[in-house]
Write a protein that holds these residues in place. Structure first.
Motif, PDB file in Angstrom:
ATOM      1  N   VAL A   1      -6.895   8.904  -0.448  1.00  0.00           N
ATOM      2  CA  VAL A   1      -6.122   9.858   0.338  1.00  0.00           C
ATOM      3  C   VAL A   1      -4.661   9.450   0.287  1.00  0.00           C
ATOM      4  O   VAL A   1      -4.331   8.277   0.472  1.00  0.00           O
ATOM      5  CB  VAL A   1      -6.589   9.873   1.808  1.00  0.00           C
ATOM      6  N   THR A   2      -3.807  10.429   0.033  1.00  0.00           N
ATOM      7  CA  THR A   2      -2.379  10.157   0.010  1.00  0.00           C
ATOM      8  C   THR A   2      -1.618  11.390   0.450  1.00  0.00           C
ATOM      9  O   THR A   2      -2.184  12.493   0.463  1.00  0.00           O
ATOM     10  CB  THR A   2      -1.941   9.723  -1.409  1.00  0.00           C
ATOM     11  N   ALA A   3      -0.377  11.202   0.837  1.00  0.00           N
ATOM     12  CA  ALA A   3       0.461  12.326   1.260  1.00  0.00           C
ATOM     13  C   ALA A   3       1.383  12.729   0.118  1.00  0.00           C
ATOM     14  O   ALA A   3       2.073  11.878  -0.464  1.00  0.00           O
ATOM     15  CB  ALA A   3       1.280  11.940   2.484  1.00  0.00           C
ATOM     16  N   ILE A   4       1.368  13.997  -0.217  1.00  0.00           N
ATOM     17  CA  ILE A   4       2.239  14.528  -1.262  1.00  0.00           C
ATOM     18  C   ILE A   4       2.934  15.766  -0.710  1.00  0.00           C
ATOM     19  O   ILE A   4       2.272  16.722  -0.307  1.00  0.00           O
ATOM     20  CB  ILE A   4       1.445  14.881  -2.539  1.00  0.00           C
ATOM     21  N   ASP A   5       4.258  15.711  -0.697  1.00  0.00           N
ATOM     22  CA  ASP A   5       5.054  16.841  -0.194  1.00  0.00           C
ATOM     23  C   ASP A   5       4.608  17.272   1.191  1.00  0.00           C
ATOM     24  O   ASP A   5       4.484  18.466   1.478  1.00  0.00           O
ATOM     25  CB  ASP A   5       4.971  18.028  -1.160  1.00  0.00           C
TER      26      ASP A   5
END
Length: 118
Positions: A97-101
């Motif tokens: 899980v990661t945050a993109i934009d």
């Protein structure tokens, strides 16, 4: 994004197995990698996860038996599973899980079967 999972197999109760999960080296960071497991007709439940900052969470059922670790430089995570029980039998899925934009992005690897016989 494809996560490459490996490991798993069949063991007797009390045995050990090791799962590995590799993400592309250019994956967004920070991120959290971990494993979920799912049985037939059941929801996919968290087993263990670890963030790039080192924060770790385990399911209560695996605390003291499973250990998650990761190599942030290689974007690889490992799950050492000891003192396995028949109830650990499931399909295990690697997750990142990661945050993109400003949005959470979830990535999954192919499931790997873990079978523990009594």
């Amino acid at each position: 994004v494809q996560l490459q999972a490996s490991g798993g197999g069949a063991v007797q109760a009390g045995g050990s197995l090791r799962l590995s999960c590799a993400a592309p080296k250019n994956i967004s960071s920070p991120n959290t990698m971990g494993w979920y497991r799912q049985g037939p007709g059941k929801e996919r439940d968290l087993v263990a996860r670890q963030s790039t900052g080192g924060v770790i969470k385990y399911a209560d059922s695996v605390k003291g038996r499973f250990t998650i670790s990761r190599d942030n430089g290689e974007n690889t995570a490992f799950l050492e599973m000891n003192r396995l029980k028949p109830e650990d039998t499931d399909v295990y899925y690697c997750n990142l899980v990661t945050a993109i934009d400003g949005r959470w992005e979830y990535y999954w690897g192919q499931g790997t079967q873990v079978t523990v016989s009594s």
